[in-house]
Write a protein that holds these residues in place. Structure first.
Motif, PDB file in Angstrom:
ATOM      1  N   ALA A  88       0.819  -1.218   0.000  1.00 22.30           N
ATOM      2  CA  ALA A  88       0.000   0.000   0.000  1.00 22.30           C
ATOM      3  C   ALA A  88       0.853   1.268   0.000  1.00 22.30           C
ATOM      4  CB  ALA A  88      -0.925   0.003   1.218  1.00 22.30           C
ATOM      5  N   ASP A  89       2.149   1.126   0.240  1.00 16.69           N
ATOM      6  CA  ASP A  89       3.048   2.277   0.307  1.00 16.69           C
ATOM      7  C   ASP A  89       3.236   2.872  -1.094  1.00 16.69           C
ATOM      8  OD1 ASP A  89       5.786   3.658   0.277  1.00 16.69           O
ATOM      9  OD2 ASP A  89       5.494   3.265   2.409  1.00 16.69           O
ATOM     10  N   PRO A  90       3.192   4.194  -1.213  1.00 20.30           N
ATOM     11  CA  PRO A  90       3.350   4.832  -2.526  1.00 20.30           C
ATOM     12  C   PRO A  90       4.690   4.504  -3.204  1.00 20.30           C
ATOM     13  CG  PRO A  90       2.783   6.474  -0.847  1.00 20.30           C
ATOM     14  CD  PRO A  90       2.908   5.160  -0.162  1.00 20.30           C
ATOM     15  N   ARG A  91       5.703   4.135  -2.421  1.00 21.59           N
ATOM     16  CA  ARG A  91       7.002   3.785  -3.008  1.00 21.59           C
ATOM     17  C   ARG A  91       6.941   2.479  -3.803  1.00 21.59           C
ATOM     18  NH1 ARG A  91      10.331   4.276   2.444  1.00 21.59           N
ATOM     19  NH2 ARG A  91       8.270   3.668   3.193  1.00 21.59           N
ATOM     20  N   MET A  92       5.870   1.700  -3.637  1.00 12.69           N
ATOM     21  CA  MET A  92       5.710   0.461  -4.393  1.00 12.69           C
ATOM     22  C   MET A  92       4.782   0.629  -5.598  1.00 12.69           C
ATOM     23  SD  MET A  92       7.626  -1.891  -3.146  1.00 12.69           S
ATOM     24  CE  MET A  92       6.989  -3.524  -3.468  1.00 12.69           C
ATOM     25  N   ASN A  93       4.348   1.844  -5.852  1.00 15.68           N
ATOM     26  CA  ASN A  93       3.486   2.121  -7.003  1.00 15.68           C
ATOM     27  C   ASN A  93       4.221   1.726  -8.284  1.00 15.68           C
ATOM     28  OD1 ASN A  93       2.233   3.383  -9.226  1.00 15.68           O
ATOM     29  ND2 ASN A  93       1.355   4.950  -7.913  1.00 15.68           N
ATOM     30  N   PRO A  94       3.639   0.852  -9.115  1.00 15.04           N
ATOM     31  CA  PRO A  94       4.313   0.406 -10.336  1.00 15.04           C
ATOM     32  C   PRO A  94       4.712   1.533 -11.287  1.00 15.04           C
ATOM     33  CG  PRO A  94       2.315  -0.878  -9.942  1.00 15.04           C
ATOM     34  CD  PRO A  94       2.336   0.237  -8.939  1.00 15.04           C
ATOM     35  N   GLU A  95       4.023   2.664 -11.211  1.00 16.05           N
ATOM     36  CA  GLU A  95       4.369   3.788 -12.084  1.00 16.05           C
ATOM     37  C   GLU A  95       5.645   4.492 -11.641  1.00 16.05           C
ATOM     38  OE1 GLU A  95       1.004   6.353 -12.620  1.00 16.05           O
ATOM     39  OE2 GLU A  95      -0.293   4.682 -13.184  1.00 16.05           O
ATOM     40  N   THR A  96       5.957   4.438 -10.359  1.00 16.27           N
ATOM     41  CA  THR A  96       7.165   5.092  -9.853  1.00 16.27           C
ATOM     42  C   THR A  96       8.225   4.100  -9.391  1.00 16.27           C
ATOM     43  OG1 THR A  96       6.176   5.288  -7.646  1.00 16.27           O
ATOM     44  CG2 THR A  96       5.919   7.163  -9.138  1.00 16.27           C
ATOM     45  N   CYS A  97       7.845   2.843  -9.253  1.00 17.68           N
ATOM     46  CA  CYS A  97       8.768   1.799  -8.793  1.00 17.68           C
ATOM     47  C   CYS A  97       8.731   0.645  -9.793  1.00 17.68           C
ATOM     48  CB  CYS A  97       8.377   1.323  -7.393  1.00 17.68           C
ATOM     49  SG  CYS A  97       9.502   0.075  -6.714  1.00 17.68           S
ATOM     50  N   GLU A  98       9.176   0.927 -11.002  1.00 22.89           N
ATOM     51  CA  GLU A  98       9.127  -0.074 -12.058  1.00 22.89           C
ATOM     52  C   GLU A  98      10.114  -1.205 -11.778  1.00 22.89           C
ATOM     53  OE1 GLU A  98       9.801  -0.347 -16.867  1.00 22.89           O
ATOM     54  OE2 GLU A  98       9.414   1.598 -15.944  1.00 22.89           O
ATOM     55  N   MET A  99       9.642  -2.437 -11.889  1.00 20.70           N
ATOM     56  CA  MET A  99      10.515  -3.592 -11.686  1.00 20.70           C
ATOM     57  C   MET A  99      11.473  -3.700 -12.875  1.00 20.70           C
ATOM     58  SD  MET A  99       8.099  -6.604 -10.075  1.00 20.70           S
ATOM     59  CE  MET A  99       7.051  -6.733 -11.504  1.00 20.70           C
ATOM     60  N   PRO A 100      12.765  -3.904 -12.617  1.00 20.25           N
ATOM     61  CA  PRO A 100      13.733  -4.015 -13.712  1.00 20.25           C
ATOM     62  C   PRO A 100      13.825  -5.431 -14.287  1.00 20.25           C
ATOM     63  CG  PRO A 100      14.879  -3.945 -11.620  1.00 20.25           C
ATOM     64  CD  PRO A 100      13.413  -3.800 -11.310  1.00 20.25           C
ATOM     65  N   PHE A 101      12.704  -6.136 -14.295  1.00 20.36           N
ATOM     66  CA  PHE A 101      12.626  -7.492 -14.831  1.00 20.36           C
ATOM     67  C   PHE A 101      11.167  -7.781 -15.156  1.00 20.36           C
ATOM     68  CE2 PHE A 101      12.371  -7.667 -10.240  1.00 20.36           C
ATOM     69  CZ  PHE A 101      11.263  -8.478 -10.003  1.00 20.36           C
ATOM     70  N   ASP A 102      10.912  -8.877 -15.842  1.00 22.72           N
ATOM     71  CA  ASP A 102       9.565  -9.274 -16.223  1.00 22.72           C
ATOM     72  C   ASP A 102       8.881  -9.952 -15.045  1.00 22.72           C
ATOM     73  OD1 ASP A 102       7.245 -10.296 -17.334  1.00 22.72           O
ATOM     74  OD2 ASP A 102       8.254 -11.497 -18.862  1.00 22.72           O
ATOM     75  N   GLY A 103       7.998  -9.231 -14.390  1.00 23.10           N
ATOM     76  CA  GLY A 103       7.301  -9.748 -13.220  1.00 23.10           C
ATOM     77  C   GLY A 103       6.386 -10.930 -13.526  1.00 23.10           C
ATOM     78  N   MET A 104       6.027 -11.135 -14.789  1.00 23.71           N
ATOM     79  CA  MET A 104       5.181 -12.270 -15.153  1.00 23.71           C
ATOM     80  C   MET A 104       5.921 -13.593 -14.990  1.00 23.71           C
ATOM     81  SD  MET A 104       2.242 -11.019 -15.869  1.00 23.71           S
ATOM     82  CE  MET A 104       1.418 -12.307 -16.768  1.00 23.71           C
ATOM     83  N   ARG A 105       7.270 -13.549 -14.990  1.00 27.11           N
ATOM     84  CA  ARG A 105       8.054 -14.766 -14.833  1.00 27.11           C
ATOM     85  C   ARG A 105       8.635 -14.897 -13.433  1.00 27.11           C
ATOM     86  NH1 ARG A 105      12.431 -14.625 -18.784  1.00 27.11           N
ATOM     87  NH2 ARG A 105      12.028 -12.426 -19.057  1.00 27.11           N
ATOM     88  N   LEU A 106       8.223 -14.040 -12.524  1.00 26.16           N
ATOM     89  CA  LEU A 106       8.650 -14.107 -11.129  1.00 26.16           C
ATOM     90  C   LEU A 106       7.960 -15.284 -10.451  1.00 26.16           C
ATOM     91  CD1 LEU A 106      10.021 -12.661  -8.630  1.00 26.16           C
ATOM     92  CD2 LEU A 106       7.808 -11.524  -8.327  1.00 26.16           C
TER      93      LEU A 106
END
Length: 117
Positions: A88-106
């Motif tokens: 719920a923390d804004p720092r985890m917002n996907p728009e501002t905290c983009e994962m540097p990998f393909d999360g679909m394969r996590l």
């Protein structure tokens, strides 16, 4: 006994420093939400397999590296509350905290610790 979230991902090898910076930021957040320890590991000796392997599990491409990590929590209850708070923390917002990998394969899961030595 502690409770552990573990995960495996395929990260573009050229994103190693970006991944490290991302992991450093999210680690601080998880610790602020109750985690005891966050560990991120960059693969350097990951064998392939014919039936199963870490690279196969995350569909690792030739230009990617397998990453393995875990978050240790004091208990599942602390983990459940802490993970909810972190997500719920804004720092985890996907728009501002983009994962540097393909999360679909996590690949990830929560584990009750049976033995700690």
């Amino acid at each position: 006994m502690t409770y552990v979230d573990a995960y495996v991902a395929a990260v573009p090898t050229t994103n190693k420093e970006t991944f490290k910076a991302h992991a450093t930021g999210t680690s601080a957040l998880f610790k602020a939400c109750g985690a005891l320890q966050v560990t991120e590991c960059w693969g350097d000796d990951i064998p392939g397999g014919e039936v199963t392997s870490m690279p196969m599990a995350v569909q690792c491409k030739p230009d990617e590296t397998v990453v393995f990590g875990w978050i240790a929590w004091p208990s599942k209850e602390v983990r459940d509350a802490g993970m909810q708070k972190a997500m719920a923390d804004p720092r985890m917002n996907p728009e501002t905290c983009e994962m540097p990998f393909d999360g679909m394969r996590l690949i990830y899961g929560g584990f009750e610790v049976l033995v700690e030595a």
